[in-house]
Design an enzyme around this catalytic site. Structure first.
Site, PDB file in Angstrom:
ATOM      1  CG  HIS A  46      -6.133   0.600 -13.267  1.00 14.71           C
ATOM      2  ND1 HIS A  46      -5.889  -0.469 -12.300  1.00 14.71           N
ATOM      3  CD2 HIS A  46      -5.797   1.777 -12.537  1.00 14.71           C
ATOM      4  CE1 HIS A  46      -5.562  -0.065 -11.459  1.00 14.71           C
ATOM      5  NE2 HIS A  46      -5.272   1.307 -11.343  1.00 14.71           N
ATOM      6  CE1 TYR A 104     -20.989 -19.258 -21.501  1.00 17.29           C
ATOM      7  CE2 TYR A 104     -18.920 -18.131 -20.879  1.00 17.29           C
ATOM      8  CZ  TYR A 104     -20.451 -18.556 -20.576  1.00 17.29           C
ATOM      9  OH  TYR A 104     -20.853 -18.356 -19.334  1.00 17.29           O
ATOM     10  CD  GLU A 164      -1.496   3.759 -12.225  1.00 20.37           C
ATOM     11  OE1 GLU A 164      -0.175   3.574 -12.899  1.00 20.37           O
ATOM     12  OE2 GLU A 164      -1.640   3.396 -11.115  1.00 20.37           O
ATOM     13  CG  HIS A 192      -2.687  -0.054  -7.625  1.00 25.31           C
ATOM     14  ND1 HIS A 192      -1.642   0.446  -8.342  1.00 25.31           N
ATOM     15  CD2 HIS A 192      -3.810   0.851  -8.286  1.00 25.31           C
ATOM     16  CE1 HIS A 192      -1.916   1.516  -9.076  1.00 25.31           C
ATOM     17  NE2 HIS A 192      -3.268   1.560  -9.025  1.00 25.31           N
ATOM     18  CG  HIS A 232      -8.351   1.639  -7.353  1.00 24.96           C
ATOM     19  ND1 HIS A 232      -7.835   2.728  -7.051  1.00 24.96           N
ATOM     20  CD2 HIS A 232      -7.440   1.395  -8.599  1.00 24.96           C
ATOM     21  CE1 HIS A 232      -6.776   3.275  -7.673  1.00 24.96           C
ATOM     22  NE2 HIS A 232      -6.363   2.457  -8.473  1.00 24.96           N
ATOM     23  CE1 TYR A 278     -18.065 -21.299 -17.246  1.00 22.13           C
ATOM     24  CE2 TYR A 278     -19.076 -22.372 -15.493  1.00 22.13           C
ATOM     25  CZ  TYR A 278     -18.989 -21.350 -16.713  1.00 22.13           C
ATOM     26  OH  TYR A 278     -20.397 -20.752 -17.301  1.00 22.13           O
TER      27      TYR A 278
END
Length: 247
Positions: free
Chosen positions: A97, A213, A78, A160, A99, A118
């Site tokens: 990335h 935050y 990837e 994916h 799964h 939120y």
């Protein structure tokens, strides 16, 4: 390899092991990259995280898009969308990335995630888009991912998984956890019926408070005034007393 680069490589491996141990990813299906000067450091292809060493992390020049790399192992399959994100988004210092289960379930159903919580504000808008489907590792998938990430810090990849991006490795992983959490919450709320979705104005209002935050870097502690001076005076008195005892 500089000490700084080695530490970043070690941090990438530590995050890979953590995301598998936490259930955020399974096996070697996920991949992580981080920006280091003019290069992108990325996990190698099909390599168990427990066996991974800093030297195995592949390095790719960000200025080039021909897939050239340095290292003993090939970069993740990837690598293309990792590199294209780094090239197109100077604000991104790391790409995660995975799964992860709930994000992938929604991606299989090709359901974008609306502002059901939120915390959506942390991703730069009022939804998490689902990119269209293309085979893994292709230029087409990269183009679809970049479009879904436009103005966002995370997206789903149809059938994916998901992508989260951040200014650094810690923030990218923090957002990956948040994305999976929101995906799980949305999935479960759908089981109850019709979840209430926050308005764009409510998400914008939340985003205004996000400067103070989320994942914050600890500030260096400052010595209390006068402490150094007192210590110096005490040491001086001890030296004088030692001289007196000798005489």
């Amino acid at each position: 390899m500089t000490r700084e680069e080695r530490q970043l490589r070690e941090a990438i491996i530590a995050k890979c092991r953590w995301m598998n141990a936490s259930g955020l990813n399974q096996g070697t299906s996920g991949n992580i990259s981080a920006r280091y000067k003019d290069r992108m450091l990325i996990t190698p292809s099909a390599t168990p995280y427990d066996a991974m060493k800093p030297e195995m992390i592949a390095a790719m020049p960000i200025a080039r898009d021909d897939g050239s790399w340095e290292g003993p192992l090939q970069p993740s399959t990837e690598w293309r969308f990792h590199l294209d994100i780094m090239r197109g988004r100077p604000d991104v210092g790391s790409v995660v990335h995975t799964h992860s289960t709930y994000a992938t379930v929604l991606a299989i159903a090709r359901k974008p995630i609306p502002a059901c919580h939120y915390m959506m504000a942390a991703f730069g808008g009022n939804d998490i888009r689902c990119a269209g489907y293309a085979r893994y590792g292709t230029a087409e998938l990269s183009e679809l991912a970049l479009a879904a990430l436009d103005g966002r810090n995370g997206c789903l990849l149809a059938n994916h998984g998901m992508i989260a991006v951040g200014a650094n490795l810690d923030k990218a992983m923090w957002l990956a956890v948040e994305l999976e959490t929101i995906a799980r919450q949305y999935y479960l709320s759908l089981a109850l019926g019709s979840p209430h979705i926050l308005s764009e104005a409510e998400i914008v209002d939340t985003a205004k408070g996000f400067s103070t935050y989320g994942l914050q870097q600890p500030k260096a502690s400052k010595p209390k005034p006068g402490r150094a001076g007192v210590s110096a005076k005490a040491a001086a008195r001890q030296r004088v007393e030692k001289k007196r005892s000798r005489t």
